[in-house]
Design a protein around this motif. Sequence first.
Motif, PDB file in Angstrom:
ATOM      1  N   VAL A 102      -4.157   7.683   8.106  1.00  0.00           N
ATOM      2  CA  VAL A 102      -4.404   7.179   6.846  1.00  0.00           C
ATOM      3  C   VAL A 102      -3.989   5.741   6.593  1.00  0.00           C
ATOM      4  O   VAL A 102      -3.117   5.470   7.415  1.00  0.00           O
ATOM      5  N   GLU A 103      -4.680   4.975   5.570  1.00  0.00           N
ATOM      6  CA  GLU A 103      -3.793   3.942   5.257  1.00  0.00           C
ATOM      7  C   GLU A 103      -3.581   3.995   3.709  1.00  0.00           C
ATOM      8  O   GLU A 103      -4.612   4.235   3.089  1.00  0.00           O
ATOM      9  N   ALA A 104      -2.392   3.551   3.483  1.00  0.00           N
ATOM     10  CA  ALA A 104      -1.909   3.573   2.160  1.00  0.00           C
ATOM     11  C   ALA A 104      -1.530   2.200   1.590  1.00  0.00           C
ATOM     12  O   ALA A 104      -0.747   1.515   2.185  1.00  0.00           O
ATOM     13  N   ARG A 105      -2.424   1.464   0.597  1.00  0.00           N
ATOM     14  CA  ARG A 105      -2.164   0.190   0.122  1.00  0.00           C
ATOM     15  C   ARG A 105      -1.372   0.399  -0.879  1.00  0.00           C
ATOM     16  O   ARG A 105      -1.463   1.245  -1.787  1.00  0.00           O
ATOM     17  N   LEU A 106      -0.474  -0.442  -1.063  1.00  0.00           N
ATOM     18  CA  LEU A 106       0.496  -0.481  -2.104  1.00  0.00           C
ATOM     19  C   LEU A 106       0.560  -1.526  -2.924  1.00  0.00           C
ATOM     20  O   LEU A 106      -0.093  -2.798  -2.965  1.00  0.00           O
ATOM     21  N   PHE A 107       0.826  -1.215  -4.287  1.00  0.00           N
ATOM     22  CA  PHE A 107       1.178  -2.166  -5.422  1.00  0.00           C
ATOM     23  C   PHE A 107       1.806  -3.285  -5.137  1.00  0.00           C
ATOM     24  O   PHE A 107       1.538  -4.449  -5.661  1.00  0.00           O
ATOM     25  N   LEU A 110       6.679  -2.777   0.473  1.00  0.00           N
ATOM     26  CA  LEU A 110       7.756  -1.834   1.003  1.00  0.00           C
ATOM     27  C   LEU A 110       8.309  -2.274   2.067  1.00  0.00           C
ATOM     28  O   LEU A 110       7.337  -2.431   2.986  1.00  0.00           O
ATOM     29  N   ASP A 111       9.488  -2.740   2.130  1.00  0.00           N
ATOM     30  CA  ASP A 111       9.949  -3.217   3.507  1.00  0.00           C
ATOM     31  C   ASP A 111       9.113  -4.520   4.102  1.00  0.00           C
ATOM     32  O   ASP A 111       8.899  -4.490   5.091  1.00  0.00           O
ATOM     33  N   GLY A 112       8.569  -5.114   3.071  1.00  0.00           N
ATOM     34  CA  GLY A 112       7.790  -6.352   3.374  1.00  0.00           C
ATOM     35  C   GLY A 112       6.536  -6.197   3.837  1.00  0.00           C
ATOM     36  O   GLY A 112       5.551  -7.112   4.111  1.00  0.00           O
ATOM     37  N   LYS A 113       5.954  -4.806   3.582  1.00  0.00           N
ATOM     38  CA  LYS A 113       4.589  -4.628   3.948  1.00  0.00           C
ATOM     39  C   LYS A 113       3.787  -4.112   2.585  1.00  0.00           C
ATOM     40  O   LYS A 113       4.262  -3.136   1.809  1.00  0.00           O
ATOM     41  N   LYS A 114       2.616  -4.450   2.419  1.00  0.00           N
ATOM     42  CA  LYS A 114       1.773  -4.123   1.324  1.00  0.00           C
ATOM     43  C   LYS A 114       0.868  -2.887   1.709  1.00  0.00           C
ATOM     44  O   LYS A 114       0.042  -2.374   0.855  1.00  0.00           O
ATOM     45  N   ALA A 115       0.798  -2.774   3.104  1.00  0.00           N
ATOM     46  CA  ALA A 115       0.149  -1.504   3.620  1.00  0.00           C
ATOM     47  C   ALA A 115       0.612  -0.586   4.628  1.00  0.00           C
ATOM     48  O   ALA A 115       1.570  -1.237   5.419  1.00  0.00           O
ATOM     49  N   VAL A 116       0.445   0.725   4.494  1.00  0.00           N
ATOM     50  CA  VAL A 116       1.132   1.411   5.750  1.00  0.00           C
ATOM     51  C   VAL A 116       0.247   2.309   6.287  1.00  0.00           C
ATOM     52  O   VAL A 116      -0.839   2.747   5.717  1.00  0.00           O
ATOM     53  N   LYS A 117      -0.087   2.204   7.687  1.00  0.00           N
ATOM     54  CA  LYS A 117      -1.193   2.873   8.595  1.00  0.00           C
ATOM     55  C   LYS A 117      -0.555   3.986   9.342  1.00  0.00           C
ATOM     56  O   LYS A 117       0.400   3.355  10.102  1.00  0.00           O
ATOM     57  N   GLY A 118      -0.879   5.308   9.277  1.00  0.00           N
ATOM     58  CA  GLY A 118      -0.134   5.910  10.446  1.00  0.00           C
ATOM     59  C   GLY A 118      -0.718   7.521   9.978  1.00  0.00           C
ATOM     60  O   GLY A 118      -1.580   7.641   9.340  1.00  0.00           O
ATOM     61  N   LYS A 119      -0.145   8.582  10.477  1.00  0.00           N
ATOM     62  CA  LYS A 119      -0.665   9.776  10.338  1.00  0.00           C
ATOM     63  C   LYS A 119       0.111  10.409   9.247  1.00  0.00           C
ATOM     64  O   LYS A 119       1.550  10.228   8.752  1.00  0.00           O
ATOM     65  N   LEU A 120      -0.650  11.106   8.448  1.00  0.00           N
ATOM     66  CA  LEU A 120      -0.141  11.706   7.000  1.00  0.00           C
ATOM     67  C   LEU A 120       0.402  13.060   7.547  1.00  0.00           C
ATOM     68  O   LEU A 120      -0.049  14.031   8.042  1.00  0.00           O
ATOM     69  N   ILE A 121       1.818  12.866   7.437  1.00  0.00           N
ATOM     70  CA  ILE A 121       2.797  14.188   7.688  1.00  0.00           C
ATOM     71  C   ILE A 121       2.929  15.030   6.497  1.00  0.00           C
ATOM     72  O   ILE A 121       2.717  16.313   6.806  1.00  0.00           O
ATOM     73  N   GLU A 122       2.924  14.608   5.214  1.00  0.00           N
ATOM     74  CA  GLU A 122       3.470  15.770   4.199  1.00  0.00           C
ATOM     75  C   GLU A 122       2.867  14.843   2.676  1.00  0.00           C
ATOM     76  O   GLU A 122       2.993  13.814   2.429  1.00  0.00           O
TER      77      GLU A 122
END
Length: 154
Positions: A102-107, A110-122
């Motif tokens: 998945v890719e989560a785009r952030l408002f 978070l730790d310098g990133k506006k998007a996080v891409k990886g495996k949805l764990i929970e």
Amino acid sequence: MNKKSIEESVQKIVDEIMHGTDFELVDIEYVKEGPFKYLRVFIDKTGGITVDDTADVSRLLNKKLDVVDLIKEQYFLEVSSPGIERPFKTDADYQKNIGETVEARLFKPLDGKKAVKGKLIEKKDDSVVIQEGEELITIEIKDVSKINKVIEDF
């Protein structure tokens, strides 16, 4: 009627139409684009939606909307599939995609990133856990502007 009332009323009608079928209502939008109004209904089912599926739901919905005369102004009705990479809207969307990329785009970063891409764990009540490489990242749902499944090319 305001936008929210129209969307809620249409949801009830669509739920009636799809009751007992394998269709799932994903989203409803009543929007103005330029001079035109659009009522968009997004449906899905296991294995995906066909053109015939959207035509069938559109025909039934159009007939029912004409009878109840819910929307007084002119509008265009569109019934379609939300697509494979559609944004998650419900808990069921999250649960179906546990273990998927998945890719989560952030408002805000978070730790310098506006998007996080990886495996949805929970998916928890108020957060999601995504594994990016070896790192587990917990993100508050309120900080996510959009999250969706990512189809990776091979």
